[in-house]
Each structure stands twice: as C-alpha cells, then as structure tokens.
Design a protein around this motif. Structure first.
Motif, PDB file in Angstrom:
ATOM      1  N   GLY A   1      24.921  25.964-124.461  1.00 62.57           N
ATOM      2  CA  GLY A   1      25.334  26.721-123.280  1.00 62.57           C
ATOM      3  C   GLY A   1      26.503  27.628-123.592  1.00 62.57           C
TER       4      GLY A   1
ATOM      5  N   ASN B   1      29.086  28.184-122.005  1.00 59.85           N
ATOM      6  CA  ASN B   1      30.380  27.589-121.636  1.00 59.85           C
ATOM      7  C   ASN B   1      30.633  26.257-122.327  1.00 59.85           C
ATOM      8  OD1 ASN B   1      31.393  29.605-119.803  1.00 59.85           O
ATOM      9  ND2 ASN B   1      29.824  28.944-118.340  1.00 59.85           N
TER      10      ASN B   1
ATOM     11  N   ALA C   1      27.012  22.099-115.001  1.00 64.64           N
ATOM     12  CA  ALA C   1      25.546  22.183-114.944  1.00 64.64           C
ATOM     13  C   ALA C   1      24.966  23.125-115.987  1.00 64.64           C
ATOM     14  CB  ALA C   1      25.120  22.625-113.543  1.00 64.64           C
ATOM     15  N   ASP C   2      25.760  24.120-116.419  1.00 63.07           N
ATOM     16  CA  ASP C   2      25.214  25.113-117.356  1.00 63.07           C
ATOM     17  C   ASP C   2      25.436  24.747-118.824  1.00 63.07           C
ATOM     18  OD1 ASP C   2      27.941  25.469-117.347  1.00 63.07           O
ATOM     19  OD2 ASP C   2      27.885  27.654-117.166  1.00 63.07           O
ATOM     20  N   VAL C   3      25.888  23.523-119.096  1.00 63.07           N
ATOM     21  CA  VAL C   3      26.063  23.045-120.471  1.00 63.07           C
ATOM     22  C   VAL C   3      25.266  21.756-120.637  1.00 63.07           C
ATOM     23  CG1 VAL C   3      27.696  22.251-122.231  1.00 63.07           C
ATOM     24  CG2 VAL C   3      28.350  24.080-120.649  1.00 63.07           C
ATOM     25  N   SER C   4      24.514  21.651-121.736  1.00 67.99           N
ATOM     26  CA  SER C   4      23.699  20.451-121.961  1.00 67.99           C
ATOM     27  C   SER C   4      24.097  19.767-123.266  1.00 67.99           C
ATOM     28  CB  SER C   4      22.210  20.804-121.989  1.00 67.99           C
ATOM     29  OG  SER C   4      21.924  21.680-123.068  1.00 67.99           O
TER      30      SER C   4
END
Length: 378
Positions: A69, A71, A139-142
């Motif tokens: 991601g 971020n 939520a935007d990083v996995s």
C-alpha cells in the motif's frame, strides 16, 4: 541462549530440517522449532570458522512479512521510532516496536523493495508482532505473512567471495543494501547484513529451493553449517542484542543504549517527532538523560565465563545490576558479557564484581563491540 520447553512432537520444522539431520546436527527446541544448536565441529570451532571464513545459518524460523500500500511506510512509522518514510528503495533499517510504557516489544529489520516493505521479525515474537501490526493498519495498507520462503544467513569474511560465484552482482552491494536477485536460477531477496558482526548476506529463498541452495553453498570449502550456539556467541562478541534477554517489554531503547537506532527526525523538534507508542517517556529520557539503568559491556579479568542471570555488585558490596548475556569470548580471548547496571556504574573503566558460584569475580565496564564489526560499507 535459552531453550524453550516444547515437546518434540509439537515442534515446527524449517524447510531445511532434514538437511540438518543429514549433516549430523544436535537439535534443540527453540522458539517453537526443532533447531540445530551445533554440528560436528562444535560451538567454539563453528564460531571461529565464521570469523575466519564463512558460516551458513538456517534462520527460517524468523518471521518474513510484506506490507503493501502507498501508505505502508506511514503506517509502520506509527509503531516504531524510526524513519521509514525516507528509507530509500534498496535499503533496509534496524527498528523496534515499542509499547505505551516505552518498552521494546521486538526488534526487527525493515526494507524498502519499491513495490512494498519487506519486514523480518524474531521467531519467538512473530505471532504477537503480526497481531500488533494488523491491529494498527489503516484500511489501505495490507499485511502479507510469507509462509513459503526459507531464510539463510551466509556470514564471514569469505561470504561475498562465495556468494559471488553463484551471482556476481552481490559483490557490488554494501552493508544494509537489499535487492531481489536471481541466484543460480532462483529468485531470492538478498540483503548484505547479518547478526554476527561479520560481512555477509541474508537470503530469503523459496522453501522448495532452499535445500538445493544450501547444498550448493556448503559444497564450497570455505562454508560450514553453523548452529544456534555459535550464532549466540558471535552476536554477543559484536555487541548485538538478543530479544528476550538483552531487550524486553520493560526495557526502553534509551536504557538499552540504542539511541543510535532512533532516527533524528523522530526525536528532534518537528512534525514527525514522536508519534509512536511510549514516545513521551522515551523522548523525556533522551532529553533529560533520566534513566536509572543502562546496558553495558563487561570484560572478565579471570577465565571464568559470566553468564546470563549473574548478579553484579559494586566494590562496596552493593547489588547494582544483572548480566543478560555472557560467553567465553572465543575471538575476544576473554569472557565478555552484556548487563544492565545502575547508571552511576555505567562509565567505561568502572570496576564491577560478578558473583559466580559464591565467588566475586572482577570485571570491567568496556566499550562494545568486544571485537571489531567488519561490515562491508563499500
């Protein structure tokens, strides 16, 4: 190095387990795995061989992770007092997770591979580390937990020469460089780093290819298998901490003499100062030098090793600290230990007494590392 108490049947195996048995390794429980503590050479000769030539270590029990991601770096910075946002592509950095009390949850390596961050965490802490990261990700990083790769460490003054026979490109890397490299037809992640104080590499390799690569490396005359016993004495001689011994959840980075690892942008005045768990406590300790104890190095004046758990005393008989790691010092030539002592006794040259089997043995506070680090910096 302490061993876990798991039963044999409950232990996990690395992809190289059968190869260790074939090589005659003595296996012990460690961090939930059945791991080689030594081979036929024995701990001392394995230690000295690594210092003189090249040793191969199976460190596949460590946790290998990827953060995806745009971020990802920003998210990880909220958990560590280290500059991740400005970590250049192709470089890695030492870091540690902190708790709200400023204590250390684990130490780790973070690398920027361009498309993602590559993170290696300690074996004994990887389950809690994974949960800790997942609990704090936006939520935007996995987070991807890598289950299908082994991890080898090739360490020693001949390591670069050996690995370059399989892939010449590794010889141009400098300390803390990391890149994805094809080694003898296999896609690997290679960093020029390690845990021995010597030049060398850590190699993340697909599990299915790990045995073949290990056989190729140990077929070279310069390379011997090295177990956990020598890994421990090598890292200690070079002043490197072992989590759960020299570092733990009650120890702050300032107490642990790891101020060098706290990036300046995270402790100076500025928009990125602080912003990690326990930041107020840690930054106050830095600013006001307000710690009651410090991690130090000790050299023994007798031949007796001073091991973990040994109590330390002042010349007046006052208890002032405890040893967290100790070894006979095969390369240093004298017993060496790491310890935490009351701050007033932490100055270089201070005389300290260690109580070993009822006797008070003289030791001296000394600068670490106990033997020179020989990282290749270009």
């Amino acid at each position: 190095m302490t061993q876990a108490t798991e039963t044999h049947d409950s232990l996990l195996h690395t992809p190289l387990h059968a190869l260790h048995l074939e090589a005659g390794a003595k296996m012990v429980p460690f961090a939930g795995y059945d791991m080689p503590v030594q081979y036929a050479l024995g701990v001392k000769k394995e230690h000295l061989h690594t210092r003189d030539a090249a040793g191969l270590f199976d460190v596949s029990h460590m946790g290998q992770l990827r953060l995806h991601g745009v971020n990802a770096a920003k998210a990880l910075e909220t958990l560590v007092p280290v500059d991740i946002l400005d970590l250049p592509e192709g470089k890695q950095r030492y870091a540690f997770f902190t708790n709200e009390q400023g204590g250390i949850l684990d130490d780790l390596m973070v690398a920027n591979l361009g498309s993602h961050l590559f993170v290696v965490v300690n074996a004994a802490c990887k389950t809690q580390d994974i949960a800790h990261i997942q609990a704090h990700l936006p939520a935007d990083v996995s987070l991807e937990v890598i289950e299908d790769r082994a991890l080898l460490a090739l360490q020693g003054p001949k390591a670069a020469e050996v690995l370059a026979r399989l892939q010449p490109a590794v010889s141009t890397m400098s300390f803390m460089d990391i890149q994805q490299v094809n080694i003898d037809g296999v896609e690997c992640i290679v960093s020029r780093s390690g845990y021995t104080g010597e030049d060398g590499y850590e190699i993340s390799v697909p599990a299915a290819e790990a045995t073949a690569l290990a056989r190729k490396l140990t077929a070279f005359d310069e390379v011997e298998w090295i177990g956990l016993g020598a890994r421990d004495s090598l890292r200690l001689e070079c002043g490197l901490c072992l989590y759960g011994h020299d570092l733990d959840t009650t120890t702050t980075p300032v107490e642990a003499s790891l101020l060098w690892a706290i990036s300046k942008v995270r402790r100076a005045d500025g928009e990125r100062a602080g912003g990690f768990p326990g930041d107020a406590i840690i930054l106050d300790q830095i600013t006001n030098k307000s710690v009651d104890r410090k991690r130090i190095g000790l050299v023994g004046e007798t031949k007796a090793p001073v091991r973990e758990g040994t109590e330390l005393f002042s010349a007046q008989g006052e208890r002032i600290g405890i040893v967290t790691s100790g070894t006979a010092g095969p390369t240093a030539g004298v017993p060496v230990s790491m310890a935490y002592v009351d701050t007033e006794y932490a100055d270089i040259g201070t005389a300290i007494l260690a109580e070993v089997r009822g006797k008070k043995l003289p030791m001296t506070v000394t600068k670490m590392p106990f033997v020179p680090q020989r990282y290749y910096r270009g």
